[in-house]
Design a protein around this motif. Sequence first.
Motif, PDB file in Angstrom:
ATOM      1  N   THR A  81       0.853  -1.180   0.000  1.00 26.48           N
ATOM      2  CA  THR A  81       0.000   0.000   0.000  1.00 26.48           C
ATOM      3  C   THR A  81       0.893   1.236   0.000  1.00 26.48           C
ATOM      4  O   THR A  81       1.899   1.276   0.709  1.00 26.48           O
ATOM      5  N   ILE A  82       0.531   2.212  -0.830  1.00 30.30           N
ATOM      6  CA  ILE A  82       1.213   3.511  -0.858  1.00 30.30           C
ATOM      7  C   ILE A  82       0.130   4.561  -0.659  1.00 30.30           C
ATOM      8  O   ILE A  82      -0.821   4.645  -1.441  1.00 30.30           O
ATOM      9  N   THR A  83       0.290   5.360   0.406  1.00 27.58           N
ATOM     10  CA  THR A  83      -0.764   6.318   0.754  1.00 27.58           C
ATOM     11  C   THR A  83      -0.475   7.742   0.286  1.00 27.58           C
ATOM     12  O   THR A  83      -1.398   8.533   0.135  1.00 27.58           O
ATOM     13  N   LYS A  84       0.796   8.084   0.053  1.00 26.28           N
ATOM     14  CA  LYS A  84       1.149   9.459  -0.335  1.00 26.28           C
ATOM     15  C   LYS A  84       1.462   9.482  -1.833  1.00 26.28           C
ATOM     16  O   LYS A  84       2.616   9.424  -2.246  1.00 26.28           O
ATOM     17  N   THR A  85       0.414   9.618  -2.658  1.00 22.98           N
ATOM     18  CA  THR A  85       0.572   9.505  -4.113  1.00 22.98           C
ATOM     19  C   THR A  85       0.394  10.831  -4.858  1.00 22.98           C
ATOM     20  O   THR A  85       0.344  10.831  -6.091  1.00 22.98           O
ATOM     21  N   ALA A  86       0.319  11.946  -4.155  1.00 17.96           N
ATOM     22  CA  ALA A  86       0.022  13.235  -4.798  1.00 17.96           C
ATOM     23  C   ALA A  86       0.993  13.566  -5.932  1.00 17.96           C
ATOM     24  O   ALA A  86       0.584  14.121  -6.954  1.00 17.96           O
ATOM     25  N   ASP A  87       2.283  13.251  -5.770  1.00 12.77           N
ATOM     26  CA  ASP A  87       3.289  13.587  -6.782  1.00 12.77           C
ATOM     27  C   ASP A  87       3.768  12.362  -7.571  1.00 12.77           C
ATOM     28  O   ASP A  87       4.757  12.449  -8.290  1.00 12.77           O
ATOM     29  N   ILE A  88       3.093  11.234  -7.429  1.00  9.77           N
ATOM     30  CA  ILE A  88       3.541   9.994  -8.066  1.00  9.77           C
ATOM     31  C   ILE A  88       2.734   9.730  -9.332  1.00  9.77           C
ATOM     32  O   ILE A  88       1.499   9.753  -9.306  1.00  9.77           O
ATOM     33  N   ALA A  89       3.446   9.456 -10.433  1.00  3.96           N
ATOM     34  CA  ALA A  89       2.784   9.097 -11.693  1.00  3.96           C
ATOM     35  C   ALA A  89       2.622   7.585 -11.811  1.00  3.96           C
ATOM     36  O   ALA A  89       1.587   7.092 -12.251  1.00  3.96           O
ATOM     37  N   SER A  90       3.687   6.831 -11.432  1.00  5.21           N
ATOM     38  CA  SER A  90       3.619   5.371 -11.524  1.00  5.21           C
ATOM     39  C   SER A  90       4.610   4.741 -10.567  1.00  5.21           C
ATOM     40  O   SER A  90       5.518   5.400 -10.059  1.00  5.21           O
ATOM     41  N   VAL A  91       4.418   3.441 -10.345  1.00  8.04           N
ATOM     42  CA  VAL A  91       5.250   2.672  -9.427  1.00  8.04           C
ATOM     43  C   VAL A  91       5.600   1.347 -10.099  1.00  8.04           C
ATOM     44  O   VAL A  91       4.728   0.684 -10.655  1.00  8.04           O
ATOM     45  N   ASP A  92       6.883   1.006 -10.065  1.00  6.81           N
ATOM     46  CA  ASP A  92       7.335  -0.323 -10.465  1.00  6.81           C
ATOM     47  C   ASP A  92       7.837  -1.007  -9.207  1.00  6.81           C
ATOM     48  O   ASP A  92       8.552  -0.386  -8.414  1.00  6.81           O
ATOM     49  N   TYR A  93       7.464  -2.277  -9.022  1.00  3.53           N
ATOM     50  CA  TYR A  93       7.873  -2.940  -7.790  1.00  3.53           C
ATOM     51  C   TYR A  93       8.515  -4.291  -8.090  1.00  3.53           C
ATOM     52  O   TYR A  93       8.272  -4.910  -9.128  1.00  3.53           O
ATOM     53  N   GLN A  94       9.358  -4.695  -7.140  1.00  5.63           N
ATOM     54  CA  GLN A  94      10.000  -5.999  -7.197  1.00  5.63           C
ATOM     55  C   GLN A  94       9.965  -6.573  -5.787  1.00  5.63           C
ATOM     56  O   GLN A  94      10.554  -6.005  -4.859  1.00  5.63           O
ATOM     57  N   LEU A  95       9.274  -7.675  -5.631  1.00  3.04           N
ATOM     58  CA  LEU A  95       9.197  -8.364  -4.348  1.00  3.04           C
ATOM     59  C   LEU A  95      10.084  -9.598  -4.444  1.00  3.04           C
ATOM     60  O   LEU A  95       9.926 -10.411  -5.352  1.00  3.04           O
ATOM     61  N   THR A  96      11.040  -9.713  -3.532  1.00  2.85           N
ATOM     62  CA  THR A  96      11.884 -10.904  -3.501  1.00  2.85           C
ATOM     63  C   THR A  96      11.740 -11.570  -2.136  1.00  2.85           C
ATOM     64  O   THR A  96      11.472 -10.910  -1.129  1.00  2.85           O
ATOM     65  N   TYR A  97      11.920 -12.889  -2.130  1.00  4.54           N
ATOM     66  CA  TYR A  97      11.839 -13.644  -0.881  1.00  4.54           C
ATOM     67  C   TYR A  97      12.516 -14.988  -1.084  1.00  4.54           C
ATOM     68  O   TYR A  97      12.854 -15.383  -2.210  1.00  4.54           O
ATOM     69  N   THR A  98      12.713 -15.684   0.010  1.00  6.99           N
ATOM     70  CA  THR A  98      13.266 -17.030  -0.040  1.00  6.99           C
ATOM     71  C   THR A  98      12.153 -17.988   0.363  1.00  6.99           C
ATOM     72  O   THR A  98      11.435 -17.746   1.334  1.00  6.99           O
ATOM     73  N   ALA A  99      12.022 -19.077  -0.392  1.00 13.48           N
ATOM     74  CA  ALA A  99      11.043 -20.120  -0.086  1.00 13.48           C
ATOM     75  C   ALA A  99      11.786 -21.450   0.037  1.00 13.48           C
ATOM     76  O   ALA A  99      12.896 -21.596  -0.470  1.00 13.48           O
ATOM     77  N   ILE A 100      11.159 -22.399   0.707  1.00 12.09           N
ATOM     78  CA  ILE A 100      11.734 -23.742   0.821  1.00 12.09           C
ATOM     79  C   ILE A 100      11.058 -24.624  -0.227  1.00 12.09           C
ATOM     80  O   ILE A 100       9.838 -24.798  -0.226  1.00 12.09           O
ATOM     81  N   VAL A 101      11.893 -25.161  -1.142  1.00 12.97           N
ATOM     82  CA  VAL A 101      11.409 -26.043  -2.208  1.00 12.97           C
ATOM     83  C   VAL A 101      12.217 -27.336  -2.124  1.00 12.97           C
ATOM     84  O   VAL A 101      13.449 -27.297  -2.205  1.00 12.97           O
ATOM     85  N   SER A 102      11.526 -28.444  -1.936  1.00 11.66           N
ATOM     86  CA  SER A 102      12.180 -29.763  -1.795  1.00 11.66           C
ATOM     87  C   SER A 102      13.261 -29.718  -0.715  1.00 11.66           C
ATOM     88  O   SER A 102      14.362 -30.252  -0.881  1.00 11.66           O
ATOM     89  N   GLY A 103      12.964 -29.017   0.373  1.00  5.70           N
ATOM     90  CA  GLY A 103      13.884 -28.951   1.497  1.00  5.70           C
ATOM     91  C   GLY A 103      15.034 -27.972   1.342  1.00  5.70           C
ATOM     92  O   GLY A 103      15.866 -27.852   2.237  1.00  5.70           O
ATOM     93  N   GLU A 104      15.105 -27.280   0.215  1.00  8.30           N
ATOM     94  CA  GLU A 104      16.206 -26.353  -0.053  1.00  8.30           C
ATOM     95  C   GLU A 104      15.690 -24.922  -0.170  1.00  8.30           C
ATOM     96  O   GLU A 104      14.616 -24.692  -0.739  1.00  8.30           O
ATOM     97  N   PRO A 105      16.469 -23.931   0.324  1.00 12.63           N
ATOM     98  CA  PRO A 105      16.070 -22.532   0.135  1.00 12.63           C
ATOM     99  C   PRO A 105      16.249 -22.108  -1.326  1.00 12.63           C
ATOM    100  O   PRO A 105      17.269 -22.397  -1.943  1.00 12.63           O
ATOM    101  N   VAL A 106      15.243 -21.448  -1.867  1.00  8.25           N
ATOM    102  CA  VAL A 106      15.244 -20.997  -3.258  1.00  8.25           C
ATOM    103  C   VAL A 106      14.788 -19.545  -3.304  1.00  8.25           C
ATOM    104  O   VAL A 106      13.816 -19.175  -2.634  1.00  8.25           O
ATOM    105  N   SER A 107      15.495 -18.717  -4.081  1.00  5.73           N
ATOM    106  CA  SER A 107      15.093 -17.315  -4.252  1.00  5.73           C
ATOM    107  C   SER A 107      13.886 -17.244  -5.175  1.00  5.73           C
ATOM    108  O   SER A 107      13.866 -17.876  -6.233  1.00  5.73           O
ATOM    109  N   ARG A 108      12.916 -16.473  -4.775  1.00  9.75           N
ATOM    110  CA  ARG A 108      11.693 -16.291  -5.568  1.00  9.75           C
ATOM    111  C   ARG A 108      11.358 -14.813  -5.622  1.00  9.75           C
ATOM    112  O   ARG A 108      11.914 -14.009  -4.885  1.00  9.75           O
ATOM    113  N   GLY A 109      10.401 -14.455  -6.458  1.00  9.50           N
ATOM    114  CA  GLY A 109       9.983 -13.067  -6.501  1.00  9.50           C
ATOM    115  C   GLY A 109       8.925 -12.801  -7.539  1.00  9.50           C
ATOM    116  O   GLY A 109       8.517 -13.684  -8.287  1.00  9.50           O
TER     117      GLY A 109
END
Length: 171
Positions: A81-109
């Motif tokens: 959520t972004i609440t202060k958008t008065a001067d914003i035209a657009s937003v690009d986002y990248q969400l990254t996280y680590t998940a456990i896949v087959s018992g191993e940590p894997v980078s996801r996003g």
Amino acid sequence: MLNSQMKDLLKNKKILISAGIIVLILILGGAALLVLGKGSKADTDQTVNQEAAQVPVLTLQPTDIGLTFVPDENMQRGTMTITKTADIASVDYQLTYTAIVSGEPVSRGTIGHVDVKTKGQKISQQMVFGTCSDVCHYDNGITDIKLIVKVTNTDGKIYQVELPVPVPPAK
């Protein structure tokens, strides 16, 4: 006399052939310069791109734009959520996280883009920890959540905001 005219004619042929060879060398040389010139333009473009990459990124704090990211209690989705958008035209986002896949940590996003349609009105974007097409397949063992947001202001300036997201304790 005929013999002397033949010699002159042969000399003229040699001169013409030599002139033809010189013209051919000039043409090939010009073509080579054009090709090399294009190569140097690519080198110039690469140098310009490298210089652009060295321009410092303007940064903002999450509070500057009212940025929050809240995962749901099942750790299947989260909402930006972004609440202060008065001067914003657009937003690009990248969400990254680590998940456990087959018992191993894997980078996801996930990545995405949101246009601010009404200035000053908050925007929200839901994101899935996993993949969805006709059915969602959620990742497990989510840790190391980080949200990077690139904000394009109405004046064209681009800012970056980074938000590490605490993972709630498992239930």
